[in-house]
Design a protein around this motif. Structure first.
Motif, PDB file in Angstrom:
ATOM      1  N   MET A 290       0.853  -1.167   0.000  1.00 41.01           N
ATOM      2  CA  MET A 290       0.000   0.000   0.000  1.00 41.01           C
ATOM      3  C   MET A 290       0.902   1.234   0.000  1.00 41.01           C
ATOM      4  N   SER A 291       0.592   2.164  -0.857  1.00 38.40           N
ATOM      5  CA  SER A 291       1.425   3.356  -0.923  1.00 38.40           C
ATOM      6  C   SER A 291       1.079   4.313   0.215  1.00 38.40           C
ATOM      7  N   LYS A 292       1.994   5.219   0.456  1.00 41.31           N
ATOM      8  CA  LYS A 292       1.811   6.183   1.539  1.00 41.31           C
ATOM      9  C   LYS A 292       0.576   7.048   1.291  1.00 41.31           C
ATOM     10  N   SER A 293       0.356   7.461   0.029  1.00 43.78           N
ATOM     11  CA  SER A 293      -0.797   8.308  -0.262  1.00 43.78           C
ATOM     12  C   SER A 293      -2.104   7.551  -0.042  1.00 43.78           C
ATOM     13  N   SER A 294      -2.147   6.268  -0.396  1.00 49.55           N
ATOM     14  CA  SER A 294      -3.355   5.474  -0.168  1.00 49.55           C
ATOM     15  C   SER A 294      -3.657   5.365   1.324  1.00 49.55           C
ATOM     16  N   LEU A 295      -2.607   5.165   2.101  1.00 40.51           N
ATOM     17  CA  LEU A 295      -2.783   5.074   3.539  1.00 40.51           C
ATOM     18  C   LEU A 295      -3.302   6.385   4.106  1.00 40.51           C
ATOM     19  N   LEU A 296      -2.719   7.500   3.670  1.00 45.40           N
ATOM     20  CA  LEU A 296      -3.153   8.807   4.162  1.00 45.40           C
ATOM     21  C   LEU A 296      -4.599   9.103   3.784  1.00 45.40           C
ATOM     22  N   ILE A 297      -4.967   8.749   2.563  1.00 42.31           N
ATOM     23  CA  ILE A 297      -6.352   8.956   2.124  1.00 42.31           C
ATOM     24  C   ILE A 297      -7.291   8.105   2.967  1.00 42.31           C
ATOM     25  N   GLY A 298      -6.909   6.857   3.217  1.00 43.23           N
ATOM     26  CA  GLY A 298      -7.739   5.980   4.043  1.00 43.23           C
ATOM     27  C   GLY A 298      -7.901   6.499   5.460  1.00 43.23           C
ATOM     28  N   VAL A 299      -6.807   6.994   6.027  1.00 38.27           N
ATOM     29  CA  VAL A 299      -6.868   7.557   7.381  1.00 38.27           C
ATOM     30  C   VAL A 299      -7.776   8.785   7.392  1.00 38.27           C
ATOM     31  N   ALA A 300      -7.640   9.635   6.388  1.00 38.84           N
ATOM     32  CA  ALA A 300      -8.469  10.848   6.324  1.00 38.84           C
ATOM     33  C   ALA A 300      -9.948  10.492   6.207  1.00 38.84           C
ATOM     34  N   ILE A 301     -10.262   9.534   5.364  1.00 38.17           N
ATOM     35  CA  ILE A 301     -11.662   9.115   5.203  1.00 38.17           C
ATOM     36  C   ILE A 301     -12.182   8.517   6.504  1.00 38.17           C
ATOM     37  N   GLY A 302     -11.379   7.678   7.122  1.00 35.74           N
ATOM     38  CA  GLY A 302     -11.789   7.096   8.405  1.00 35.74           C
ATOM     39  C   GLY A 302     -12.018   8.145   9.463  1.00 35.74           C
ATOM     40  N   TYR A 303     -11.147   9.133   9.491  1.00 34.91           N
ATOM     41  CA  TYR A 303     -11.308  10.197  10.480  1.00 34.91           C
ATOM     42  C   TYR A 303     -12.596  10.967  10.233  1.00 34.91           C
ATOM     43  N   VAL A 304     -12.845  11.317   8.970  1.00 33.44           N
ATOM     44  CA  VAL A 304     -14.048  12.082   8.638  1.00 33.44           C
ATOM     45  C   VAL A 304     -15.300  11.288   9.000  1.00 33.44           C
ATOM     46  N   LEU A 305     -15.298  10.008   8.625  1.00 29.80           N
ATOM     47  CA  LEU A 305     -16.489   9.200   8.885  1.00 29.80           C
ATOM     48  C   LEU A 305     -16.683   8.912  10.374  1.00 29.80           C
ATOM     49  N   GLY A 306     -15.588   8.783  11.101  1.00 26.50           N
ATOM     50  CA  GLY A 306     -15.691   8.433  12.505  1.00 26.50           C
ATOM     51  C   GLY A 306     -15.595   9.605  13.460  1.00 26.50           C
ATOM     52  N   SER A 307     -15.400  10.759  12.915  1.00 26.24           N
ATOM     53  CA  SER A 307     -15.166  11.927  13.759  1.00 26.24           C
ATOM     54  C   SER A 307     -16.416  12.340  14.537  1.00 26.24           C
ATOM     55  N   ARG A 308     -16.170  12.743  15.762  1.00 24.30           N
ATOM     56  CA  ARG A 308     -17.250  13.301  16.573  1.00 24.30           C
ATOM     57  C   ARG A 308     -17.041  14.794  16.755  1.00 24.30           C
ATOM     58  N   ALA A 309     -16.155  15.355  15.935  1.00 24.30           N
ATOM     59  CA  ALA A 309     -15.804  16.763  16.058  1.00 24.30           C
ATOM     60  C   ALA A 309     -16.890  17.685  15.520  1.00 24.30           C
ATOM     61  N   GLY A 310     -17.827  17.140  14.814  1.00 21.57           N
ATOM     62  CA  GLY A 310     -18.949  17.941  14.352  1.00 21.57           C
ATOM     63  C   GLY A 310     -18.786  18.460  12.939  1.00 21.57           C
ATOM     64  N   HIS A 311     -19.791  19.192  12.532  1.00 25.91           N
ATOM     65  CA  HIS A 311     -19.903  19.679  11.165  1.00 25.91           C
ATOM     66  C   HIS A 311     -18.789  20.666  10.808  1.00 25.91           C
ATOM     67  N   GLU A 312     -18.402  21.492  11.732  1.00 29.40           N
ATOM     68  CA  GLU A 312     -17.369  22.493  11.451  1.00 29.40           C
ATOM     69  C   GLU A 312     -16.048  21.822  11.052  1.00 29.40           C
ATOM     70  N   ARG A 313     -15.637  20.816  11.809  1.00 29.86           N
ATOM     71  CA  ARG A 313     -14.406  20.104  11.499  1.00 29.86           C
ATOM     72  C   ARG A 313     -14.539  19.365  10.168  1.00 29.86           C
ATOM     73  N   TYR A 314     -15.706  18.796   9.923  1.00 29.55           N
ATOM     74  CA  TYR A 314     -15.958  18.127   8.654  1.00 29.55           C
ATOM     75  C   TYR A 314     -15.767  19.101   7.492  1.00 29.55           C
ATOM     76  N   GLU A 315     -16.311  20.299   7.627  1.00 24.17           N
ATOM     77  CA  GLU A 315     -16.177  21.307   6.570  1.00 24.17           C
ATOM     78  C   GLU A 315     -14.720  21.716   6.381  1.00 24.17           C
ATOM     79  N   GLN A 316     -13.946  21.792   7.468  1.00 22.99           N
ATOM     80  CA  GLN A 316     -12.523  22.118   7.355  1.00 22.99           C
ATOM     81  C   GLN A 316     -11.789  21.031   6.566  1.00 22.99           C
ATOM     82  N   ILE A 317     -12.060  19.802   6.896  1.00 24.43           N
ATOM     83  CA  ILE A 317     -11.416  18.680   6.212  1.00 24.43           C
ATOM     84  C   ILE A 317     -11.831  18.655   4.747  1.00 24.43           C
ATOM     85  N   LYS A 318     -13.094  18.848   4.496  1.00 27.30           N
ATOM     86  CA  LYS A 318     -13.615  18.852   3.130  1.00 27.30           C
ATOM     87  C   LYS A 318     -12.974  19.967   2.310  1.00 27.30           C
ATOM     88  N   SER A 319     -12.833  21.136   2.897  1.00 27.73           N
ATOM     89  CA  SER A 319     -12.209  22.266   2.217  1.00 27.73           C
ATOM     90  C   SER A 319     -10.744  21.966   1.903  1.00 27.73           C
TER      91      SER A 319
END
Length: 78
Positions: free
Chosen positions: A1-30
């Motif tokens: 698995m490449s480093k970029s694939s791992l980072l993308i997977g971690v980012a997606i997991g964080y977004v989906l599992g995050s309890r930080a709320g909508h504001e943090r989601y919008e920051q990540i999305k941006s």
């Protein structure tokens, strides 16, 4: 698995599992949108897409030849 694939997977997991709320989601999305629109990322994606297309064509050619060999072998046995 490449480093970029791992980072993308971690980012997606964080977004989906995050309890930080909508504001943090919008920051990540941006941030993800900014990365996706980066010309270097776009160029890399284009090169990757071209490489995949070339490899797919090569694999198809090999598969076609193998299929012809199998058909020829099967018809000569009869």
């Amino acid at each position: 698995m490449s480093k970029s694939s791992l980072l993308i997977g971690v980012a997606i997991g964080y977004v989906l599992g995050s309890r930080a709320g909508h504001e943090r989601y919008e920051q990540i999305k941006s941030g993800a949108s900014k990365v996706a629109q980066n010309p270097k990322v776009q160029a890399a994606a284009g090169r990757a897409q071209e490489a995949v297309g070339q490899q797919a064509a090569a694999v198809a050619d090999v598969a076609k030849e193998k299929a012809k060999e199998k058909v020829a072998s099967a018809t000569h046995r009869s």
